[in-house]
Design a protein around this motif. Structure first.
Motif, PDB file in Angstrom:
ATOM      1  N   GLN A 135      36.886  28.336  52.001  1.00  0.00           N
ATOM      2  CA  GLN A 135      37.354  28.785  53.318  1.00  0.00           C
ATOM      3  C   GLN A 135      37.655  30.282  53.303  1.00  0.00           C
ATOM      4  OE1 GLN A 135      37.451  27.027  56.018  1.00  0.00           O
ATOM      5  NE2 GLN A 135      37.355  24.902  55.331  1.00  0.00           N
ATOM      6  N   PHE A 136      37.318  30.953  54.393  1.00  0.00           N
ATOM      7  CA  PHE A 136      37.567  32.386  54.493  1.00  0.00           C
ATOM      8  C   PHE A 136      39.010  32.670  54.873  1.00  0.00           C
ATOM      9  CE2 PHE A 136      37.891  36.034  57.480  1.00  0.00           C
ATOM     10  CZ  PHE A 136      37.757  37.043  56.535  1.00  0.00           C
ATOM     11  N   LYS A 137      39.583  33.644  54.184  1.00  0.00           N
ATOM     12  CA  LYS A 137      40.847  34.249  54.564  1.00  0.00           C
ATOM     13  C   LYS A 137      40.670  35.759  54.437  1.00  0.00           C
ATOM     14  CE  LYS A 137      43.714  30.467  52.738  1.00  0.00           C
ATOM     15  NZ  LYS A 137      44.764  30.119  51.752  1.00  0.00           N
ATOM     16  N   PRO A 138      41.196  36.545  55.378  1.00  0.00           N
ATOM     17  CA  PRO A 138      41.025  38.003  55.297  1.00  0.00           C
ATOM     18  C   PRO A 138      41.468  38.584  53.952  1.00  0.00           C
ATOM     19  CG  PRO A 138      41.881  37.410  57.446  1.00  0.00           C
ATOM     20  CD  PRO A 138      41.877  36.152  56.620  1.00  0.00           C
ATOM     21  N   SER A 139      42.508  38.006  53.357  1.00  0.00           N
ATOM     22  CA  SER A 139      43.012  38.530  52.085  1.00  0.00           C
ATOM     23  C   SER A 139      41.987  38.390  50.968  1.00  0.00           C
ATOM     24  CB  SER A 139      44.300  37.804  51.687  1.00  0.00           C
ATOM     25  OG  SER A 139      44.077  36.409  51.550  1.00  0.00           O
ATOM     26  N   LYS A 140      41.052  37.459  51.106  1.00  0.00           N
ATOM     27  CA  LYS A 140      40.045  37.259  50.063  1.00  0.00           C
ATOM     28  C   LYS A 140      39.111  38.458  49.919  1.00  0.00           C
ATOM     29  CE  LYS A 140      39.621  32.210  49.780  1.00  0.00           C
ATOM     30  NZ  LYS A 140      38.682  31.065  49.895  1.00  0.00           N
ATOM     31  N   LEU A 141      38.925  39.202  51.011  1.00  0.00           N
ATOM     32  CA  LEU A 141      38.072  40.378  50.930  1.00  0.00           C
ATOM     33  C   LEU A 141      38.635  41.401  49.946  1.00  0.00           C
ATOM     34  CD1 LEU A 141      37.194  40.903  54.710  1.00  0.00           C
ATOM     35  CD2 LEU A 141      35.745  39.876  52.935  1.00  0.00           C
ATOM     36  N   GLN A 142      39.959  41.447  49.831  1.00  0.00           N
ATOM     37  CA  GLN A 142      40.588  42.360  48.889  1.00  0.00           C
ATOM     38  C   GLN A 142      40.295  41.987  47.438  1.00  0.00           C
ATOM     39  OE1 GLN A 142      42.270  45.139  49.691  1.00  0.00           O
ATOM     40  NE2 GLN A 142      41.994  44.785  51.882  1.00  0.00           N
ATOM     41  N   LEU A 143      39.831  40.756  47.233  1.00  0.00           N
ATOM     42  CA  LEU A 143      39.522  40.277  45.884  1.00  0.00           C
ATOM     43  C   LEU A 143      38.019  40.157  45.669  1.00  0.00           C
ATOM     44  CD1 LEU A 143      42.269  37.502  45.600  1.00  0.00           C
ATOM     45  CD2 LEU A 143      42.354  39.858  44.757  1.00  0.00           C
ATOM     46  N   GLY A 144      37.255  40.888  46.490  1.00  0.00           N
ATOM     47  CA  GLY A 144      35.816  40.922  46.295  1.00  0.00           C
ATOM     48  C   GLY A 144      35.070  39.705  46.800  1.00  0.00           C
ATOM     49  N   LYS A 215      23.940  48.308  41.386  1.00  0.00           N
ATOM     50  CA  LYS A 215      24.685  47.402  42.252  1.00  0.00           C
ATOM     51  C   LYS A 215      26.179  47.697  42.188  1.00  0.00           C
ATOM     52  CE  LYS A 215      25.557  42.466  43.041  1.00  0.00           C
ATOM     53  NZ  LYS A 215      25.295  41.094  42.562  1.00  0.00           N
ATOM     54  N   VAL A 216      26.709  47.890  40.980  1.00  0.00           N
ATOM     55  CA  VAL A 216      28.133  48.193  40.816  1.00  0.00           C
ATOM     56  C   VAL A 216      28.487  49.490  41.524  1.00  0.00           C
ATOM     57  CG1 VAL A 216      29.917  48.837  39.144  1.00  0.00           C
ATOM     58  CG2 VAL A 216      28.415  46.886  38.677  1.00  0.00           C
ATOM     59  N   LYS A 217      27.626  50.503  41.399  1.00  0.00           N
ATOM     60  CA  LYS A 217      27.875  51.787  42.061  1.00  0.00           C
ATOM     61  C   LYS A 217      27.920  51.621  43.576  1.00  0.00           C
ATOM     62  CE  LYS A 217      26.143  56.549  42.289  1.00  0.00           C
ATOM     63  NZ  LYS A 217      25.082  57.493  41.825  1.00  0.00           N
ATOM     64  N   GLU A 218      26.996  50.837  44.116  1.00  0.00           N
ATOM     65  CA  GLU A 218      26.979  50.595  45.558  1.00  0.00           C
ATOM     66  C   GLU A 218      28.213  49.817  45.995  1.00  0.00           C
ATOM     67  OE1 GLU A 218      23.316  48.845  46.865  1.00  0.00           O
ATOM     68  OE2 GLU A 218      22.082  50.434  46.004  1.00  0.00           O
ATOM     69  N   GLU A 219      28.612  48.820  45.192  1.00  0.00           N
ATOM     70  CA  GLU A 219      29.798  48.032  45.536  1.00  0.00           C
ATOM     71  C   GLU A 219      31.054  48.892  45.565  1.00  0.00           C
ATOM     72  OE1 GLU A 219      28.452  43.626  43.850  1.00  0.00           O
ATOM     73  OE2 GLU A 219      29.724  44.927  42.632  1.00  0.00           O
ATOM     74  N   ILE A 220      31.203  49.796  44.614  1.00  0.00           N
ATOM     75  CA  ILE A 220      32.370  50.676  44.588  1.00  0.00           C
ATOM     76  C   ILE A 220      32.404  51.545  45.846  1.00  0.00           C
ATOM     77  CG2 ILE A 220      33.409  52.664  43.421  1.00  0.00           C
ATOM     78  CD1 ILE A 220      32.498  51.436  40.764  1.00  0.00           C
ATOM     79  N   THR A 221      31.253  52.073  46.235  1.00  0.00           N
ATOM     80  CA  THR A 221      31.178  52.867  47.469  1.00  0.00           C
ATOM     81  C   THR A 221      31.617  52.044  48.671  1.00  0.00           C
ATOM     82  OG1 THR A 221      29.372  54.222  46.597  1.00  0.00           O
ATOM     83  CG2 THR A 221      29.629  54.141  48.995  1.00  0.00           C
ATOM     84  N   LEU A 222      31.153  50.809  48.741  1.00  0.00           N
ATOM     85  CA  LEU A 222      31.480  49.942  49.874  1.00  0.00           C
ATOM     86  C   LEU A 222      32.954  49.547  49.870  1.00  0.00           C
ATOM     87  CD1 LEU A 222      28.285  47.720  49.848  1.00  0.00           C
ATOM     88  CD2 LEU A 222      28.982  49.306  51.647  1.00  0.00           C
ATOM     89  N   ARG A 224      35.456  51.280  48.616  1.00  0.00           N
ATOM     90  CA  ARG A 224      36.222  52.452  49.058  1.00  0.00           C
ATOM     91  C   ARG A 224      36.097  52.635  50.568  1.00  0.00           C
ATOM     92  NH1 ARG A 224      34.372  56.514  44.125  1.00  0.00           N
ATOM     93  NH2 ARG A 224      36.289  56.349  42.891  1.00  0.00           N
ATOM     94  N   ARG A 225      34.896  52.493  51.076  1.00  0.00           N
ATOM     95  CA  ARG A 225      34.654  52.692  52.507  1.00  0.00           C
ATOM     96  C   ARG A 225      35.455  51.706  53.348  1.00  0.00           C
ATOM     97  NH1 ARG A 225      28.518  52.949  54.618  1.00  0.00           N
ATOM     98  NH2 ARG A 225      28.670  54.890  53.425  1.00  0.00           N
ATOM     99  N   ASN A 226      35.671  50.512  52.817  1.00  0.00           N
ATOM    100  CA  ASN A 226      36.358  49.466  53.572  1.00  0.00           C
ATOM    101  C   ASN A 226      37.830  49.327  53.194  1.00  0.00           C
ATOM    102  OD1 ASN A 226      34.301  47.698  55.298  1.00  0.00           O
ATOM    103  ND2 ASN A 226      33.236  48.418  53.453  1.00  0.00           N
ATOM    104  N   GLY A 227      38.353  50.301  52.463  1.00  0.00           N
ATOM    105  CA  GLY A 227      39.775  50.323  52.155  1.00  0.00           C
ATOM    106  C   GLY A 227      40.226  49.299  51.142  1.00  0.00           C
ATOM    107  N   LEU A 228      39.317  48.831  50.286  1.00  0.00           N
ATOM    108  CA  LEU A 228      39.690  47.877  49.242  1.00  0.00           C
ATOM    109  C   LEU A 228      40.131  48.641  47.996  1.00  0.00           C
ATOM    110  CD1 LEU A 228      36.769  45.265  49.472  1.00  0.00           C
ATOM    111  CD2 LEU A 228      38.828  45.432  50.870  1.00  0.00           C
ATOM    112  N   PHE A 229      41.069  48.059  47.247  1.00  0.00           N
ATOM    113  CA  PHE A 229      41.463  48.635  45.965  1.00  0.00           C
ATOM    114  C   PHE A 229      40.362  48.254  44.977  1.00  0.00           C
ATOM    115  CE2 PHE A 229      43.988  48.323  41.934  1.00  0.00           C
ATOM    116  CZ  PHE A 229      44.171  49.689  41.781  1.00  0.00           C
ATOM    117  N   PHE A 230      39.389  49.164  44.800  1.00  0.00           N
ATOM    118  CA  PHE A 230      38.136  48.759  44.167  1.00  0.00           C
ATOM    119  C   PHE A 230      38.261  48.334  42.702  1.00  0.00           C
ATOM    120  CE2 PHE A 230      37.850  53.244  42.872  1.00  0.00           C
ATOM    121  CZ  PHE A 230      37.289  53.150  41.604  1.00  0.00           C
ATOM    122  N   PRO A 231      39.188  48.900  41.881  1.00  0.00           N
ATOM    123  CA  PRO A 231      39.241  48.351  40.516  1.00  0.00           C
ATOM    124  C   PRO A 231      39.546  46.846  40.505  1.00  0.00           C
ATOM    125  CG  PRO A 231      40.379  50.445  40.622  1.00  0.00           C
ATOM    126  CD  PRO A 231      40.088  50.052  42.039  1.00  0.00           C
TER     127      PRO A 231
END
Length: 247
Positions: A135-144, A215-222, A224-231
């Motif tokens: 199930q989707f929860k908005p908080s899950k986006l923060q966890l990739g 792929k990892v480089k693109e994911e990090i860019t995305l 950051r762009r979407n305000g996720l704590f990327f590490p």
């Protein structure tokens, strides 16, 4: 509901027979099946013509990669809902599309996603990894989090509103689209808790060290762009997949 299903092909003759067979066997009748071929140099088009009677339209011309091909398919689609069946994937059962449509009809949804099995490239009955989207929860986006993208179907109206794949991300455009769509506030997505698609292991994003790095480089860019704590998001995006090998 008319369902537009898009398959992008390029020199896909070795794998596409299973894809076509699974489409041909679908019990749901109102399917618009669009093939977008990148001017294959093998006999992909001959295999398509010989193995599937349900092809509605074939576009065959050079493209800029799979996401450009899928964008062409979305532009050509006239269905109420749109999804993708990649040329080395197959539907899990003849009722897959029927079940998908039933999920759309069961509520006020403009997107549906489901589970996916990664299977051995030489034996589609051997499951390597079982991807439960959950199930989707908005908080899950923060966890990739992202759903199994080959199971993601969205209304054509929402594609027209939210846009298609961004070609700035040749490998991670599916992840970019998920972040854009689920962060838009427009998506009313439902989770269908069943395996909808079988995917052969060895996809383009993971078939070489160079592609994995890109792929990892693109994911990090995305991220950051979407305000996720990327590490955290980058690590969790991979850690949360480990259990899929043991389901």
């Amino acid at each position: 509901m008319k369902v537009s299903i898009i398959t992008a092909t390029y020199n896909s003759a070795k794998t596409i027979r299973d894809t076509l067979k699974s489409l041909e066997e679908q019990t749901y009748k109102n399917i618009e099946y669009i093939i977008v071929d990148g001017a294959s140099k093998d006999n992909t088009l001959e295999v398509i013509k010989d193995n599937c009677t349900r092809v509605t339209k074939i576009i065959s011309e050079p493209d800029r990669g799979i996401y450009d091909a899928l964008n062409k398919g979305i532009a050509a689609a006239t269905g109420d809902i749109v999804g993708f069946l990649h040329s080395d994937d197959l539907f899990s059962s003849p009722d897959a599309v029927s079940n998908l449509v039933a999920a759309f009809m069961a509520g006020d949804h403009n997107a549906i996603y489901a589970d996916l099995d990664y299977v051995d490239k030489d034996n589609i009955n051997t499951v390597i990894r079982h991807w439960v989207s959950g199930q989707f929860k908005p908080s899950k986006l923060q966890l990739g989090w992202m759903p199994a993208h080959p199971t993601f179907y969205m209304t054509k109206a929402m594609y027209d509103k939210l846009g298609v794949f961004c070609l700035d991300f040749p490998i991670a455009a599916d992840y970019d689209s998920v972040l854009r769509y689920f962060n838009s506030g427009e998506i009313r997505a439902a989770y269908l808790p069943q395996v909808l698609v079988k995917m052969r292991v060895g996809g383009a994003s993971n078939n070489s060290l160079q592609n994995i790095k890109r792929k990892v480089k693109e994911e990090i860019t995305l991220m950051r762009r979407n305000g996720l704590f990327f590490p955290l998001a980058l690590v969790m995006k991979r850690l949360t997949k480990v259990h899929q090998y043991f389901n």
